[in-house]
Structure formats: C-alpha cells, structure tokens
Design an enzyme around this catalytic site. Structure first.
Site, PDB file in Angstrom:
ATOM      1  N   CYS A 155      28.661  39.594  66.142  1.00 54.66           N
ATOM      2  CA  CYS A 155      27.227  39.286  66.023  1.00 54.66           C
ATOM      3  C   CYS A 155      26.579  40.258  65.041  1.00 54.66           C
ATOM      4  CB  CYS A 155      26.542  39.343  67.385  1.00 54.66           C
ATOM      5  SG  CYS A 155      27.402  38.492  68.704  1.00 54.66           S
ATOM      6  N   ASP A 203      25.822  27.916  68.024  1.00 48.38           N
ATOM      7  CA  ASP A 203      25.364  29.193  67.505  1.00 48.38           C
ATOM      8  C   ASP A 203      24.111  28.968  66.655  1.00 48.38           C
ATOM      9  OD1 ASP A 203      25.020  31.690  66.402  1.00 48.38           O
ATOM     10  OD2 ASP A 203      27.137  31.971  65.885  1.00 48.38           O
ATOM     11  N   HIS A 235      27.573  31.415  70.756  1.00 49.48           N
ATOM     12  CA  HIS A 235      27.359  32.689  70.067  1.00 49.48           C
ATOM     13  C   HIS A 235      27.686  33.838  71.035  1.00 49.48           C
ATOM     14  CE1 HIS A 235      25.604  35.502  67.251  1.00 49.48           C
ATOM     15  NE2 HIS A 235      24.949  36.047  68.250  1.00 49.48           N
TER      16      HIS A 235
END
Ligand SMILES: *[C@@H]1O[C@H](CO)[C@@H](O)[C@H](O)[C@H]1NC(C)=O
Ligand SMILES: *[C@@H]1O[C@H](CO)[C@@H](O)[C@H](O)[C@H]1NC(C)=O
Ligand SMILES: *[C@@H]1O[C@H](CO)[C@@H](O)[C@H](O)[C@H]1NC(C)=O
Ligand SMILES: *[C@@H]1O[C@H](CO)[C@@H](O)[C@H](O)[C@H]1NC(C)=O
Length: 271
Positions: A155, A203, A235
């Site tokens: 991330c 995501d 995500h």
C-alpha cells in the site's frame, strides 16, 4: 507480461525456495511453514541514525541478500507486518523494516476520533519518507555489509518500493509492490531496475483502468516487470488478508512467493 497464478505454479514456487538466499543452509524442507499468518513475531528492534528498525534475521549465517520491508500505513507496529517480515527471513533474507511513521502509524479505523487522513498523508510525503528509507539502505550496506537489497512494499510502502528504483537512487536492486497507493506515473517511468506488482481485485486506489495504465507504463520502462492480479482479494491483502477465506489466503501467500521468486531472479537471491 501478465501472468496468472495457478496451483501448480504456487507449488513450484515452494520447491524453488530451497535455493533462496542461503544456498544449502536453508532449505524448504527445514521450513515447511515459511509464511506465518499468526503467532509471535521473532524479530527485534534497533535504533539506527534516529530511525527505529524492525530486524528479522534468517537462520543461515552471513546472508548477502537483504529485504527492505516498507509497510502500509499501519507501520511496523502492526503484527501482520512483523510476521510477514519474519516470513521473508525464513525464506533466507536478512530483513529490515524501518518505522516509517516514527512511532505514530495510522489507526486501523481511519474514522477514529482525532485521526485526519489528509493530514497524515501530507505529513508523510516523500520529503519525510525518502530520508528514512535511505537510512534503512545505509544500515544494510554499511552496518550489515549486504551485497544486494530487494525492496518489498505494501500500500503506502508500495509507492516507495518504486521510488527506490529511480535513477540516482543507489542500493536497491529489485522491488516488489503489493497494491501500491498514491503511485504516480513519473515514479513508474523513473524505474531503472526490475519491479513486480501484486494487484487486488477490489481496490479503489488501483481500479482496473489504472491497472492497465500501470501495465503500459511498466512496458515502456524496458525493465523486467510483472503484474499479477489475484481474484477475490481486497486492497491490503498482501498483509491483512482474511486467511479464513481460501481465495484471500491463496492471494496473500502467492503474493509473498511472487516477491521471493522475483528477488531470487533479480536481486541475486538464488546465487
Ligand atoms: C484535516 O487536515 C487537513 C490538512 O491539514 C485540513 O485542511 C482539514 O481541515 C482537516 N480536517 C479536519 C476534520 O480537521
Ligand atoms: C514535508 O512536507 C510537509 C508538507 O509540506 C510538511 O508538513 C512536513 O513538515 C515536511 N516534513 C519534513 C520532514 O520536511
Ligand atoms: C469485491 O467487491 C465486490 C463488489 O463490491 C463484492 O461483491 C466482493 O465481495 C468483493 N470481494 C471481496 C473479496 O471482498
Ligand atoms: C473471513 O472469511 C470467512 C470465510 O469466508 C468468513 O466467514 C468471515 O466472516 C470473514 N471474516 C471477516 C472479518 O470478514
């Protein structure tokens, strides 16, 4: 190249770990449970030039290939990040994860009173984060004397895995990024070494359109690259998958072995 994961590729990846980083000393047979989702972290923390580092060492001695682990916004304080760093150590790499938020990571619930996500993002821009990562690289090169470094980022950290491959940035030989957020076109265009990406089906920070753009930009870099999409994932799955869900568990584990295979191939892990 757009590769899909299959069960046979996954198993083949497991077998190949025998050759990871530490030659004959670490073999898959010795470590049937390379990736751990639960349990107690086994690493330690150490201050280096003002940056707190989470360090996880492989059992084999004098590893020459290191992994610089770049966390999501939940930082090295999140147990799953420590456990995944430990998993890379079990695969034969010396692992260092810098505390990118100086002891103040984001809360798991962004709606927690007092947390302002905009402010957090502004505070932890490249101006603040790049120097912290440079210290992680310096620790590995100067203090630990490693020959090669691979960066793995999740991330928030995924963007920085790319940034470490830019021309003029020294020390990182290859990178892997799972569901990178805030990644800019210029940061993809700037890479001068190989990069591998794991993408989630759901995501909001990487829509299907954005994914195709990223593939095109990667192709134009003329560097070895990989982008793999994992079905049934959200995500964050590279670190925080619900491993009770078979697709998410497969996605998280495969993304891990994707990184290990990439580092074996492009950061000398198999040498
Ligand atoms: C959050 O931080 C931003 C940037 O500092 C600021 O503009 C905004 O007003 C803040 N929001 C709240 C709810 O405090
Ligand atoms: C980085 O820039 C942000 C926004 O301009 C600022 O708030 C922060 O203090 C800067 N951090 C450092 C370490 O320079
Ligand atoms: C992904 O999003 C779709 C549509 O919102 C949803 O049906 C699906 O359950 C989500 N997948 C996961 C793994 O949560
Ligand atoms: C995790 O996945 C299992 C199996 O699909 C499901 O029963 C459970 O509700 C999920 N847990 C969370 C927190 O979503």
């Amino acid at each position: 190249m757009r590769s899909s994961s299959s069960a046979s590729l996954f198993l083949w990846g497991l077998g190949s770990l025998a050759s990871a980083a530490c030659a004959k000393q670490c073999t898959y047979g010795d470590h049937p449970q390379i990736i751990a989702h639960t349990g107690e972290p086994v690493g330690r923390e150490e201050m280096y030039n003002g940056v707190n580092l989470y360090i996880s060492e492989p059992e084999c001695k004098n590893p020459k290939v290191a992994v610089l682990y770049l966390t999501d916004v939940f930082g090295i304080q999140l147990r799953e990040n420590k456990l995944l760093a430990d998993s890379f150590a079990r695969a034969g790499f010396l692992v260092v994860a810098p505390d990118m938020f100086d002891g103040e990571p984001a809360p798991l619930d962004f709606n927690e009173p007092g947390f302002n996500a905009t402010e957090f993002t502004l505070k932890h821009g490249p101006n603040a984060t790049d120097p912290i990562l440079d210290k992680g690289v310096a620790y590995l090169k100067e203090r630990m004397g490693v020959d090669k470094i691979a960066a793995t980022g999740y991330c928030f950290g995924g963007r920085y895995a790319f940034r470490l491959l830019a021309d003029g940035k020294e020390g990182v030989d290859a990178a892997f990024a799972a569901h990178p957020s805030l990644l800019e076109d210029s940061e993809i265009e700037a890479i001068t070494r190989p990069v591998s990406v794991a993408a989630a089906e759901n995501d909001t920070t990487m829509s299907p359109d954005r994914r195709f753009q990223i593939e095109t930009l990667l192709q134009e870099t003329n560097q070895p690259y990989q982008l793999t999409l994992y079905s049934g994932t959200n995500h964050g799955f590279g670190v925080r998958a619900n491993v009770s869900d078979p697709q998410q568990k497969f996605g998280k584990e495969s993304a891990f072995y994707q990184a290990v295979r990439w580092f074996d191939a492009w950061a000398g892990g198999a040498l």
